[in-house]
Scaffold this motif. Structure first.
Motif, PDB file in Angstrom:
ATOM      1  N   LEU A   1      39.808  30.361  39.953  1.00  0.00           N
ATOM      2  CA  LEU A   1      40.119  30.660  41.219  1.00  0.00           C
ATOM      3  C   LEU A   1      40.987  30.230  42.262  1.00  0.00           C
ATOM      4  O   LEU A   1      40.914  29.762  43.448  1.00  0.00           O
ATOM      5  CB  LEU A   1      38.736  29.693  42.087  1.00  0.00           C
TER       6      LEU A   1
ATOM      7  N   LEU B   1      43.600  32.301  42.818  1.00  0.00           N
ATOM      8  CA  LEU B   1      42.596  32.835  44.080  1.00  0.00           C
ATOM      9  C   LEU B   1      43.422  32.316  45.025  1.00  0.00           C
ATOM     10  O   LEU B   1      43.321  32.811  46.581  1.00  0.00           O
ATOM     11  CB  LEU B   1      41.814  33.639  43.472  1.00  0.00           C
ATOM     12  N   GLU B   2      42.841  31.335  45.298  1.00  0.00           N
ATOM     13  CA  GLU B   2      43.084  29.913  46.702  1.00  0.00           C
ATOM     14  C   GLU B   2      44.321  30.515  46.697  1.00  0.00           C
ATOM     15  O   GLU B   2      45.174  30.462  47.891  1.00  0.00           O
ATOM     16  CB  GLU B   2      42.504  29.129  46.024  1.00  0.00           C
TER      17      GLU B   2
END
Length: 257
Positions: free
Chosen positions: A67, A70-71
């Motif tokens: 993630l 994505l961040e």
């Protein structure tokens, strides 16, 4: 240049292919690395949040993108959207007042100038896209500091040291606290000679749909021109432009500032 970092990050490219989960053996083969070396890089990426290890069984262990990517991707996307939306308004403001217009964002414990529209004046400021500044110097950086959540602001203030660039540079936390209080009270920030004794800057906040201050819209120029124009026109027009950019980013006006 750190070759180990480059080799580790290049492993992420293999996840851009059709197969979204890869085993250690597959990654070692694709990268032409020995398994121990590949494992070491994969572990570093896992600890950093760039990869996630999926352990189905002792024999079936796979990796997929984490993630953290994505961040980071969202942050980059927001910055690109911000610049795309802000630039036409910045150009319009610059054409109207004929002074340099900047867009400044927070990056860790520094401010970064991510966009600039230059005036046609003969005397100009020596600023550039990519310039970094301490958060106690200049109207844009000070504004970003002032509108941080209190806990984040206090964390930055605790580790802040002060370097005197001019006689007007803020020299200690006590003065900076007063400046922050004034900025939040006024809704804008002014810098007079803090980076260069001959310049004045004024900044207004740019907000997104969550009412978060994500940037400072800054107008700056030599004090010989700015001193007269700030109260007459520049403050009003900069505020209006920052508001227009904010509205395009989804901000709905309330009394949060």
């Amino acid at each position: 240049m750190n070759q180990s970092v480059i080799k580790a990050l290049r492993l992420l490219d293999f996840f851009l292919e059709e197969k979204k989960e890869l085993t250690l053996s597959e990654i070692a083969t694709k990268s032409n690395m020995p398994k121990p070396s590949a494992y070491r890089f994969l572990t570093s990426l896992e600890v950093s949040g760039f990869l996630v290890k999926i352990k189905n069984t002792e024999q079936d262990v796979r990796y997929r993108l984490g993630l953290k990517l994505l961040e980071l991707g969202n942050i980059v996307s927001e910055q690109l959207d911000l610049r795309t939306i802000a630039l036409p308004w910045m150009r319009e403001l610059c054409a109207d007042i004929n002074e340099a217009v900047h867009l400044v964002i927070l990056d860790g414990d520094e401010a970064v100038y991510i966009e600039k529209v230059e005036s046609s004046q003969a005397v100009r400021l020596h600023t550039r896209v990519g310039k970094r500044s301490e958060l106690y110097i200049g109207s844009g950086p000070k504004l970003l500091l002032a509108y941080l959540p209190e806990t984040e602001r206090e964390t930055l203030l605790e580790k802040m040291t002060f370097t005197k660039l001019t006689q007007y540079t803020i020299k200690n936390k006590e003065i900076l606290y007063k400046e922050i209080e004034q900025i939040r009270c006024n809704g804008y920030s002014i810098s007079k000679g803090e980076q260069d004794e001959e310049t004045i800057g004024i900044s207004y906040p740019v907000l997104d749909y969550t009412h978060k201050v994500i940037a400072a819209l800054t107008v700056s120029g030599p004090n010989t021109r700015m001193q007269v124009k700030v109260e007459e026109t520049i403050r009003k027009k900069t505020k209006e432009t920052a508001s227009r950019i904010s509205h395009e980013l989804g901000y709905i006006e309330t009394n949060v500032l």
